[in-house]
Design a protein around this motif. Structure first.
Motif, PDB file in Angstrom:
ATOM      1  N   GLY A   1      -0.356   8.018   7.826  1.00 56.44           N
ATOM      2  CA  GLY A   1      -1.761   7.767   8.154  1.00 56.44           C
ATOM      3  C   GLY A   1      -2.445   7.073   7.008  1.00 56.44           C
ATOM      4  N   ASN A   2      -3.681   6.760   7.224  1.00 59.69           N
ATOM      5  CA  ASN A   2      -4.462   6.053   6.213  1.00 59.69           C
ATOM      6  C   ASN A   2      -5.001   7.055   5.186  1.00 59.69           C
ATOM      7  OD1 ASN A   2      -6.016   4.283   4.780  1.00 59.69           O
ATOM      8  ND2 ASN A   2      -7.214   3.569   6.510  1.00 59.69           N
ATOM      9  N   ALA A   3      -4.759   6.821   3.917  1.00 57.93           N
ATOM     10  CA  ALA A   3      -5.190   7.739   2.847  1.00 57.93           C
ATOM     11  C   ALA A   3      -6.700   7.822   2.786  1.00 57.93           C
ATOM     12  CB  ALA A   3      -4.637   7.295   1.503  1.00 57.93           C
ATOM     13  N   ALA A   4      -7.405   6.787   3.233  1.00 60.65           N
ATOM     14  CA  ALA A   4      -8.866   6.813   3.196  1.00 60.65           C
ATOM     15  C   ALA A   4      -9.433   7.861   4.136  1.00 60.65           C
ATOM     16  CB  ALA A   4      -9.414   5.437   3.549  1.00 60.65           C
ATOM     17  N   ASP A   5      -8.676   8.246   5.170  1.00 60.32           N
ATOM     18  CA  ASP A   5      -9.137   9.262   6.106  1.00 60.32           C
ATOM     19  C   ASP A   5      -9.246  10.635   5.461  1.00 60.32           C
ATOM     20  OD1 ASP A   5      -9.191   7.330   8.046  1.00 60.32           O
ATOM     21  OD2 ASP A   5      -7.259   7.910   8.925  1.00 60.32           O
ATOM     22  N   GLU A   6      -8.450  10.872   4.401  1.00 56.56           N
ATOM     23  CA  GLU A   6      -8.427  12.173   3.743  1.00 56.56           C
ATOM     24  C   GLU A   6      -9.673  12.410   2.915  1.00 56.56           C
ATOM     25  OE1 GLU A   6      -4.888  12.469   1.460  1.00 56.56           O
ATOM     26  OE2 GLU A   6      -3.572  12.292   3.184  1.00 56.56           O
ATOM     27  N   GLU A   7     -10.289  11.345   2.408  1.00 55.62           N
ATOM     28  CA  GLU A   7     -11.421  11.498   1.486  1.00 55.62           C
ATOM     29  C   GLU A   7     -12.725  11.586   2.193  1.00 55.62           C
ATOM     30  OE1 GLU A   7     -11.275   9.013  -2.003  1.00 55.62           O
ATOM     31  OE2 GLU A   7      -9.180   8.659  -1.613  1.00 55.62           O
TER      32      GLU A   7
ATOM     33  N   GLN B   1       8.127  -7.285  -4.658  1.00 53.54           N
ATOM     34  CA  GLN B   1       8.032  -7.758  -3.282  1.00 53.54           C
ATOM     35  C   GLN B   1       7.003  -8.883  -3.171  1.00 53.54           C
ATOM     36  OE1 GLN B   1      10.014  -6.607  -0.700  1.00 53.54           O
ATOM     37  NE2 GLN B   1      11.006  -5.636  -2.446  1.00 53.54           N
ATOM     38  N   SER B   2       7.171  -9.711  -2.148  1.00 53.53           N
ATOM     39  CA  SER B   2       6.169 -10.727  -1.845  1.00 53.53           C
ATOM     40  C   SER B   2       4.974 -10.032  -1.206  1.00 53.53           C
ATOM     41  CB  SER B   2       6.753 -11.747  -0.874  1.00 53.53           C
ATOM     42  OG  SER B   2       7.036 -11.125   0.368  1.00 53.53           O
ATOM     43  N   ALA B   3       3.917 -10.787  -0.958  1.00 56.51           N
ATOM     44  CA  ALA B   3       2.737 -10.205  -0.313  1.00 56.51           C
ATOM     45  C   ALA B   3       3.107  -9.673   1.070  1.00 56.51           C
ATOM     46  CB  ALA B   3       1.626 -11.241  -0.216  1.00 56.51           C
ATOM     47  N   ASP B   4       3.974 -10.395   1.793  1.00 57.48           N
ATOM     48  CA  ASP B   4       4.407  -9.930   3.108  1.00 57.48           C
ATOM     49  C   ASP B   4       5.230  -8.644   2.994  1.00 57.48           C
ATOM     50  OD1 ASP B   4       3.170 -12.058   4.346  1.00 57.48           O
ATOM     51  OD2 ASP B   4       4.994 -13.291   4.421  1.00 57.48           O
ATOM     52  N   GLY B   5       6.085  -8.574   1.972  1.00 57.14           N
ATOM     53  CA  GLY B   5       6.902  -7.382   1.755  1.00 57.14           C
ATOM     54  C   GLY B   5       6.041  -6.167   1.459  1.00 57.14           C
ATOM     55  N   ARG B   6       5.021  -6.340   0.593  1.00 50.45           N
ATOM     56  CA  ARG B   6       4.110  -5.226   0.287  1.00 50.45           C
ATOM     57  C   ARG B   6       3.327  -4.818   1.532  1.00 50.45           C
ATOM     58  NH1 ARG B   6       3.682  -8.229  -4.499  1.00 50.45           N
ATOM     59  NH2 ARG B   6       1.763  -9.229  -3.815  1.00 50.45           N
TER      60      ARG B   6
ATOM     61  N   MET C   1       2.361  -0.924   5.815  1.00 48.10           N
ATOM     62  CA  MET C   1       2.271  -0.636   7.245  1.00 48.10           C
ATOM     63  C   MET C   1       3.171   0.539   7.622  1.00 48.10           C
ATOM     64  SD  MET C   1       2.866  -3.131  10.517  1.00 48.10           S
ATOM     65  CE  MET C   1       1.702  -4.310   9.877  1.00 48.10           C
ATOM     66  N   ARG C   2       4.401   0.560   7.078  1.00 52.76           N
ATOM     67  CA  ARG C   2       5.305   1.685   7.359  1.00 52.76           C
ATOM     68  C   ARG C   2       4.719   2.986   6.832  1.00 52.76           C
ATOM     69  NH1 ARG C   2      10.748  -1.028   5.351  1.00 52.76           N
ATOM     70  NH2 ARG C   2       9.449  -0.865   3.521  1.00 52.76           N
ATOM     71  N   HIS C   3       4.081   2.923   5.664  1.00 52.06           N
ATOM     72  CA  HIS C   3       3.461   4.121   5.084  1.00 52.06           C
ATOM     73  C   HIS C   3       2.330   4.623   5.978  1.00 52.06           C
ATOM     74  CE1 HIS C   3       2.044   6.910   2.026  1.00 52.06           C
ATOM     75  NE2 HIS C   3       0.828   6.455   2.270  1.00 52.06           N
TER      76      HIS C   3
END
Length: 85
Positions: free
Chosen positions: A79-85, A62-67, A72-74
């Motif tokens: 949610g943000n994975a950083a919130d879990e840690e 994927q391009s940078a926009d695709g990633r 964003m969909r994830h």
């Protein structure tokens, strides 16, 4: 009588510093999510390792926009994975 030391062999120049062709990494997954992933792979007769490889290749192609849109969909879904840690 003192022991004679063996002459040291010259080492090959920087051969050990080369990056290996493959590497193994450890990632943390939510147990429930990964269990459902493995069940889904078994149901559709797919190898989970091959599915993960396909997802990684899809991400890298994927391009940078695709990633960015995938990420964003994830975040919207899980949610943000950083919130879990």
């Amino acid at each position: 009588m003192a022991k004679q030391s063996k002459p040291s062999k010259p080492s090959k120049p920087m051969e050990s510093a080369r990056k290996p062709p493959t590497s193994q990494r450890t990632y943390r997954f939510n147990t429930e999510l990964f269990d459902s992933f493995e069940e889904d792979c078994a149901r559709h007769l797919a190898n989970p390792k091959l599915v993960l490889e396909a997802l990684i290749l899809h991400w890298l192609e994927q391009s940078a926009d695709g990633r960015g849109s995938i990420a964003m969909r994830h975040r919207e879904r899980f949610g943000n994975a950083a919130d879990e840690e």
